[in-house]
Design an enzyme around this catalytic site. Structure first.
Site, PDB file in Angstrom:
ATOM      1  N   ILE A  16       0.828  -1.205   0.000  1.00 26.93           N
ATOM      2  CA  ILE A  16       0.000   0.000   0.000  1.00 26.93           C
ATOM      3  C   ILE A  16       0.859   1.251   0.000  1.00 26.93           C
ATOM      4  O   ILE A  16       0.592   2.215  -0.711  1.00 26.93           O
ATOM      5  CB  ILE A  16      -0.949   0.001   1.212  1.00 26.93           C
ATOM      6  CG1 ILE A  16      -1.923  -1.175   1.120  1.00 26.93           C
ATOM      7  CG2 ILE A  16      -1.713   1.319   1.310  1.00 26.93           C
ATOM      8  CD1 ILE A  16      -2.824  -1.317   2.333  1.00 26.93           C
ATOM      9  N   GLY A  17       1.928   1.248   0.791  1.00 21.33           N
ATOM     10  CA  GLY A  17       2.798   2.417   0.855  1.00 21.33           C
ATOM     11  C   GLY A  17       3.988   2.154   1.756  1.00 21.33           C
ATOM     12  O   GLY A  17       4.022   1.170   2.515  1.00 21.33           O
ATOM     13  N   GLU A  18       4.975   3.041   1.668  1.00 18.57           N
ATOM     14  CA  GLU A  18       6.185   2.921   2.476  1.00 18.57           C
ATOM     15  C   GLU A  18       6.433   4.221   3.214  1.00 18.57           C
ATOM     16  O   GLU A  18       6.137   5.310   2.715  1.00 18.57           O
ATOM     17  CB  GLU A  18       7.392   2.579   1.597  1.00 18.57           C
ATOM     18  CG  GLU A  18       7.282   1.236   0.899  1.00 18.57           C
ATOM     19  CD  GLU A  18       8.558   0.880   0.152  1.00 18.57           C
ATOM     20  OE1 GLU A  18       9.631   1.256   0.635  1.00 18.57           O
ATOM     21  OE2 GLU A  18       8.463   0.245  -0.904  1.00 18.57           O
ATOM     22  N   GLY A  19       6.967   4.111   4.426  1.00 18.68           N
ATOM     23  CA  GLY A  19       7.289   5.281   5.237  1.00 18.68           C
ATOM     24  C   GLY A  19       8.683   5.154   5.809  1.00 18.68           C
ATOM     25  O   GLY A  19       9.442   4.238   5.480  1.00 18.68           O
ATOM     26  N   GLY A  20       9.005   6.106   6.711  1.00 19.93           N
ATOM     27  CA  GLY A  20      10.342   6.128   7.283  1.00 19.93           C
ATOM     28  C   GLY A  20      10.631   4.951   8.178  1.00 19.93           C
ATOM     29  O   GLY A  20      11.790   4.550   8.326  1.00 19.93           O
ATOM     30  N   VAL A  24       3.568  -0.665   4.588  1.00 18.15           N
ATOM     31  CA  VAL A  24       2.199  -1.092   4.846  1.00 18.15           C
ATOM     32  C   VAL A  24       1.738  -1.967   3.683  1.00 18.15           C
ATOM     33  O   VAL A  24       1.877  -1.584   2.512  1.00 18.15           O
ATOM     34  CB  VAL A  24       1.254   0.115   5.001  1.00 18.15           C
ATOM     35  CG1 VAL A  24      -0.165  -0.366   5.287  1.00 18.15           C
ATOM     36  CG2 VAL A  24       1.738   1.025   6.120  1.00 18.15           C
ATOM     37  N   LYS A  39       1.334  -3.382   8.993  1.00 17.93           N
ATOM     38  CA  LYS A  39       2.432  -2.415   9.006  1.00 17.93           C
ATOM     39  C   LYS A  39       3.643  -3.099   9.618  1.00 17.93           C
ATOM     40  O   LYS A  39       3.624  -3.514  10.782  1.00 17.93           O
ATOM     41  CB  LYS A  39       2.065  -1.170   9.808  1.00 17.93           C
ATOM     42  CG  LYS A  39       3.158  -0.107   9.758  1.00 17.93           C
ATOM     43  CD  LYS A  39       2.606   1.262  10.105  1.00 17.93           C
ATOM     44  CE  LYS A  39       3.626   2.345   9.778  1.00 17.93           C
ATOM     45  NZ  LYS A  39       3.092   3.707   9.914  1.00 17.93           N
ATOM     46  N   ASP A 135       2.374  12.243  17.724  1.00 20.26           N
ATOM     47  CA  ASP A 135       2.823  12.498  16.348  1.00 20.26           C
ATOM     48  C   ASP A 135       1.624  12.783  15.441  1.00 20.26           C
ATOM     49  O   ASP A 135       1.485  12.197  14.365  1.00 20.26           O
ATOM     50  CB  ASP A 135       3.624  11.302  15.819  1.00 20.26           C
ATOM     51  CG  ASP A 135       4.385  11.637  14.538  1.00 20.26           C
ATOM     52  OD1 ASP A 135       4.621  12.842  14.280  1.00 20.26           O
ATOM     53  OD2 ASP A 135       4.741  10.709  13.789  1.00 20.26           O
TER      54      ASP A 135
END
Length: 507
Positions: A16-20, A24, A39, A135
């Site tokens: 679905i997506g990537e973060g720091g 996901v 996640k 956050d």
């Protein structure tokens, strides 16, 4: 759908997506046979720190999993294995606020207020459960609809800001590289690494509100140090000065929420939610039109009374002209009397709105005696008067009509009160009542994703989750599940005594 890997018992389907901190995935849960989101946390740590980190992560995931709110993403599971730590949660359809803003979407001030109010509701709920987010930022507010937010990553922020219990010789935390956080939205006490409480979430949400209202971040800089200095020192213009469409009241709410001084800052998410709710309710009242509010007392009241009196006089004159030579004097007298009554009614209404001690007797219509029909001429005049004069709130609309009818009702014969029957002798003996048999009940279990308001007939039972089951009398019951973003789901079930039936639905 092909499987691209496994994490725990979950089969990963697509990214679905990537973060720091991780990636996901959409994944299939073979145990419950449903699609969820996974996640994974991809953090490069020394082996001696891995066990401590995993324990801390699972503890934070447990706290996040205890939250059940319509505007908080639901956490189902968490674990740690050879592939690292992961968190399983509900799969949402939509985009986060960061993506929507980068695509050029700009909410109206009312939409922004509604979004922030709902996020504040979610934060207030979490704070009362002892959980602080730490956050809040647009990327962690997922929009299922244009005004339906879901707060993401409860517990993940703690991973970012965790402090090691290692020796003092290490100076900074072993996990210091994870304290990047979200500098544009961090509260001053976070930037200075001071102890924090629930007001850090209020501050960050205020910054997000500012950005929604103005289309720009309040604090900027070319690097982390510059942004931090901006957060600590720079003065920002109020939103209404940057965007003239922003009402001053909303501008003040945003500025107070992001006050640097903790004493001046909005004290809680609940207070912020209440302020926005009151503003939104006021907007709804204004949008309901003139009929939704009574006229204000003051300078305009005499004008309305004079206009009503002039209209009544004009009505009498018009009736006199229309009567001609063939009109009887009785009709003319009735029209003139109606004009005087309208003038007196307007003056009395003005006195009521001014709060003066002017008593206006209101004739209550007897419920058991129907009013006699007025003469056609008087009825027509009364209808025209009703159009011209505006009844104030709180005064029955029928009162002026009763007073304006010129034809007096025929006197009623005096009521004859029948003699009461002889009182029955009072006895002290009370017949013994048979005890009522307990009502047989059954259980209706609820498995609803992501959430829904549950009604049985016309009775609202609650929100699921956390509501997981209903105890209902045996028989047929129609159960309706409502979610603001989807059509309502309805199912009729047969409840049997001592047995359970399950309703499963995914919106």
């Amino acid at each position: 759908m092909p499987t691209i890997g496994h994490v725990g018992r979950y089969a990963l389907k697509y990214c679905i997506g990537e973060g720091g901190l991780g990636t996901v995935y959409a994944a299939h849960d073979p145990l419950l046979s449903r699609l969820i989101a996974i996640k994974t946390m991809q953090i490069d740590l020394p082996e001696q720190d891995r066990e401590q980190f995993n324990a801390m992560f699972l503890n934070e995931a447990k706290a996040a999993g205890s939250l059940s709110h319509p505007h908080i993403v639901t956490v189902y599971d968490a674990g740690a294995g050879s592939q690292g730590t992961y968190m399983a949660m509900e799969l949402l359809r939509g985009k986060d606020l960061r993506q929507l803003l980068s695509m050029g979407w700009r909410p109206t001030p009312a939409q922004a207020a509604l979004i922030i109010r709902r996020v504040a509701d979610a934060l207030s709920y979490a704070h009362h459960k002892g959980v602080i987010h730490r956050d809040i930022k647009p990327a962690n507010i997922f929009m299922v609809g244009r005004t339906q937010p879901r707060v993401l990553d409860f517990g993940i922020a703690r991973v970012r800001q965790v402090e090691s219990t290692g020796g003092a010789e290490e100076g900074m935390s072993r996990f210091g590289e994870l304290v990047g956080g979200s500098p544009h939205y961090m509260a001053p006490e976070q930037v200075q690494r001071e102890p924090v409480d629930r007001r850090v979430d209020v501050y960050s949400l205020g910054v997000v509100f500012y950005e929604l209202l103005t289309g720009r971040k309040p604090f900027v800089g070319h690097d982390l140090d510059a942004i931090s200095q901006s957060v600590l020192q720079d003065d920002v213009p109020p939103p209404h000065e940057l965007n003239p469409e922003v009402p001053r009241a909303l501008s003040d709410i945003a500025m107070q929420a992001m006050a640097r001084d903790l004493v001046r800052r909005t004290r809680s998410a609940r207070t912020l939610s209440q302020e926005l709710r009151e503003w939104l309710d006021g907007q709804a009242d204004e949008g309901s039109g003139k009929g939704g509010k009574p006229a204000k007392a003051g300078k305009a009241a005499p004008d309305k009374a004079l206009k009503a009196g002039a209209a009544a006089s004009s009505l009498a004159a018009a009736g006199e002209q229309a009567s001609g030579a063939g009109t009887s004097k009785a009709v003319l007298v009735g029209v003139a009397a109606l004009g005087l009554l309208a003038l007196a009614g307007a003056a009395a209404w003005w006195g009521l709105n001014r709060g003066d001690a002017l008593a206006v007797p209101v004739v209550a219509e007897p419920a058991s005696v129907p009013l006699p029909s007025a003469a056609p001429e008087a009825q027509a005049v009364a209808e025209r008067e009703e159009i011209i004069s505006e009844a104030p709130a709180g005064v029955p609309a029928s009162a002026p009509v009763v007073a304006a009818v010129p034809v007096a009702p025929e006197p009623l014969p005096p009521a004859v009160t029948p003699a009461p029957p002889p009182a029955a002798p009072v006895t002290t003996t009370v017949a013994a009542q048979e005890p009522k048999a307990p009502v047989a009940t059954g259980t209706v279990k609820l498995a609803i994703t992501p959430w829904g308001r549950v009604s049985v007939g016309r009775k609202v039972m609650g929100v699921t989750p956390p509501l997981s089951q209903l105890s209902l009398p045996q028989g047929r019951h129609t159960i309706v599940i409502r979610n603001d973003d989807f059509p309502a789901y309805q199912q009729t079930v047969e409840v049997k005594a001592g047995q359970s039936v399950t309703i499963s639905h995914a919106f």
